[in-house]
Design a protein around this motif. Sequence first.
Motif, PDB file in Angstrom:
ATOM      1  N   MET A  89       0.759  -1.348  -0.011  1.00  0.00           N
ATOM      2  CA  MET A  89      -0.112   0.055   0.033  1.00  0.00           C
ATOM      3  C   MET A  89       0.898   1.246   0.126  1.00  0.00           C
ATOM      4  O   MET A  89       0.266   2.319  -0.167  1.00  0.00           O
ATOM      5  N   ARG A  90       2.283   1.090   0.117  1.00  0.00           N
ATOM      6  CA  ARG A  90       2.949   2.342  -0.113  1.00  0.00           C
ATOM      7  C   ARG A  90       2.831   3.024  -1.638  1.00  0.00           C
ATOM      8  O   ARG A  90       2.748   2.097  -2.409  1.00  0.00           O
ATOM      9  N   SER A  91       2.830   4.104  -1.722  1.00  0.00           N
ATOM     10  CA  SER A  91       2.994   4.680  -3.104  1.00  0.00           C
ATOM     11  C   SER A  91       3.834   4.392  -4.164  1.00  0.00           C
ATOM     12  O   SER A  91       3.446   3.955  -5.191  1.00  0.00           O
ATOM     13  N   PHE A  92       5.176   4.455  -3.758  1.00  0.00           N
ATOM     14  CA  PHE A  92       6.292   4.330  -4.891  1.00  0.00           C
ATOM     15  C   PHE A  92       6.258   2.866  -5.223  1.00  0.00           C
ATOM     16  O   PHE A  92       7.014   2.444  -6.131  1.00  0.00           O
ATOM     17  N   SER A  93       6.017   1.992  -4.356  1.00  0.00           N
ATOM     18  CA  SER A  93       6.154   0.562  -4.853  1.00  0.00           C
ATOM     19  C   SER A  93       5.075   0.124  -5.078  1.00  0.00           C
ATOM     20  O   SER A  93       4.859  -1.114  -5.238  1.00  0.00           O
ATOM     21  N   ASN A  94       3.777   0.921  -5.493  1.00  0.00           N
ATOM     22  CA  ASN A  94       2.579   0.464  -5.981  1.00  0.00           C
ATOM     23  C   ASN A  94       2.414   0.648  -7.397  1.00  0.00           C
ATOM     24  O   ASN A  94       2.467   1.586  -7.824  1.00  0.00           O
ATOM     25  N   LEU A  95       2.205  -0.385  -8.159  1.00  0.00           N
ATOM     26  CA  LEU A  95       2.011  -0.389  -9.542  1.00  0.00           C
ATOM     27  C   LEU A  95       0.745   0.494  -9.979  1.00  0.00           C
ATOM     28  O   LEU A  95       0.874   1.489 -10.721  1.00  0.00           O
ATOM     29  N   TRP A  96      -0.288   0.581  -9.256  1.00  0.00           N
ATOM     30  CA  TRP A  96      -1.287   1.598  -9.511  1.00  0.00           C
ATOM     31  C   TRP A  96      -0.795   3.032  -9.760  1.00  0.00           C
ATOM     32  O   TRP A  96      -1.360   3.771 -10.428  1.00  0.00           O
ATOM     33  N   TYR A  97      -0.034   3.287  -8.689  1.00  0.00           N
ATOM     34  CA  TYR A  97       0.494   4.850  -8.789  1.00  0.00           C
ATOM     35  C   TYR A  97       1.156   4.985  -9.802  1.00  0.00           C
ATOM     36  O   TYR A  97       1.097   6.151 -10.459  1.00  0.00           O
ATOM     37  N   TRP A  98       2.054   4.142 -10.431  1.00  0.00           N
ATOM     38  CA  TRP A  98       2.809   4.448 -11.798  1.00  0.00           C
ATOM     39  C   TRP A  98       1.922   4.267 -12.832  1.00  0.00           C
ATOM     40  O   TRP A  98       2.088   4.955 -13.856  1.00  0.00           O
ATOM     41  N   ILE A  99       0.848   3.552 -12.853  1.00  0.00           N
ATOM     42  CA  ILE A  99      -0.450   3.612 -14.099  1.00  0.00           C
ATOM     43  C   ILE A  99      -1.079   4.870 -14.012  1.00  0.00           C
ATOM     44  O   ILE A  99      -1.090   5.304 -14.988  1.00  0.00           O
ATOM     45  N   GLY A 100      -1.230   5.456 -12.699  1.00  0.00           N
ATOM     46  CA  GLY A 100      -1.956   6.668 -12.690  1.00  0.00           C
ATOM     47  C   GLY A 100      -1.066   7.742 -13.022  1.00  0.00           C
ATOM     48  O   GLY A 100      -1.461   8.491 -13.717  1.00  0.00           O
ATOM     49  N   LEU A 101       0.222   7.466 -12.660  1.00  0.00           N
ATOM     50  CA  LEU A 101       1.072   8.708 -13.099  1.00  0.00           C
ATOM     51  C   LEU A 101       1.187   9.086 -14.624  1.00  0.00           C
ATOM     52  O   LEU A 101       1.143   9.744 -15.129  1.00  0.00           O
ATOM     53  N   ALA A 102       1.316   7.682 -15.185  1.00  0.00           N
ATOM     54  CA  ALA A 102       1.428   7.683 -16.768  1.00  0.00           C
ATOM     55  C   ALA A 102       0.114   8.317 -17.272  1.00  0.00           C
ATOM     56  O   ALA A 102       0.213   8.908 -18.240  1.00  0.00           O
ATOM     57  N   MET A 103      -1.065   7.885 -16.891  1.00  0.00           N
ATOM     58  CA  MET A 103      -2.199   8.104 -17.368  1.00  0.00           C
ATOM     59  C   MET A 103      -2.402   9.617 -17.167  1.00  0.00           C
ATOM     60  O   MET A 103      -2.956  10.504 -18.156  1.00  0.00           O
ATOM     61  N   VAL A 104      -1.839  10.160 -16.047  1.00  0.00           N
ATOM     62  CA  VAL A 104      -2.086  11.923 -15.773  1.00  0.00           C
ATOM     63  C   VAL A 104      -1.370  12.481 -16.858  1.00  0.00           C
ATOM     64  O   VAL A 104      -1.878  13.500 -17.690  1.00  0.00           O
ATOM     65  N   TRP A 105      -0.071  12.019 -17.278  1.00  0.00           N
ATOM     66  CA  TRP A 105       0.676  12.785 -18.162  1.00  0.00           C
ATOM     67  C   TRP A 105       0.031  12.402 -19.858  1.00  0.00           C
ATOM     68  O   TRP A 105       0.198  13.348 -20.347  1.00  0.00           O
TER      69      TRP A 105
END
Length: 174
Positions: free
Chosen positions: A13-29
């Motif tokens: 559930m940590r942000s930087f090790s969570n795959l969903w955070y990176w998917i969300g970051l890619a979607m934002v940009w």
Amino acid sequence: MNWLDTAFTLIDMRSFSNLWYWIGLAMVWSTTSHWVLGVPFDMVARARRYGGQAEADLEDMVRINVNRLLFIGRVSGLWLVALGAMGLTALVILGFWYQLEFAQAVFLIVFPLSFVGGLSFSTARLIVAQGLSGEALRRRLLRHRQTTQVIGMISIFFTAMWGMYQNMNLGPFG
């Protein structure tokens, strides 16, 4: 061990090790670079390719969105800047002073987007001041999109570096 502990063990559930955070970051940009001043970039390509009605549609969409953006800036721009600065300051304090990883993750998404917001306002003012249309308008929108993409690439790079640092620093079970 109950089912909630098992779920949190399996899903980090940590942000930087969570795959969903990176998917969300890619979607934002991806979304940010596709919607140039509220206009989907495929309209710019279609206007360049076909002209005529596609060009008129593009100019109408840009005119509507630019006028809307400038109106918001005139009416509540100072308040938006003040609230944005307050929010970013709160994220910096929570994230980097109190070491709250979620606040760091949100800051690393929102801070570069504040530059894109300023760039959008500046581009909107230029379009109105210069009365851009046709090829000049398409060039300005392309330049805005390319600048947004550069901001996005730099943001993703620094977010990835910080995320890797955090993951290596905290370890797998931080």
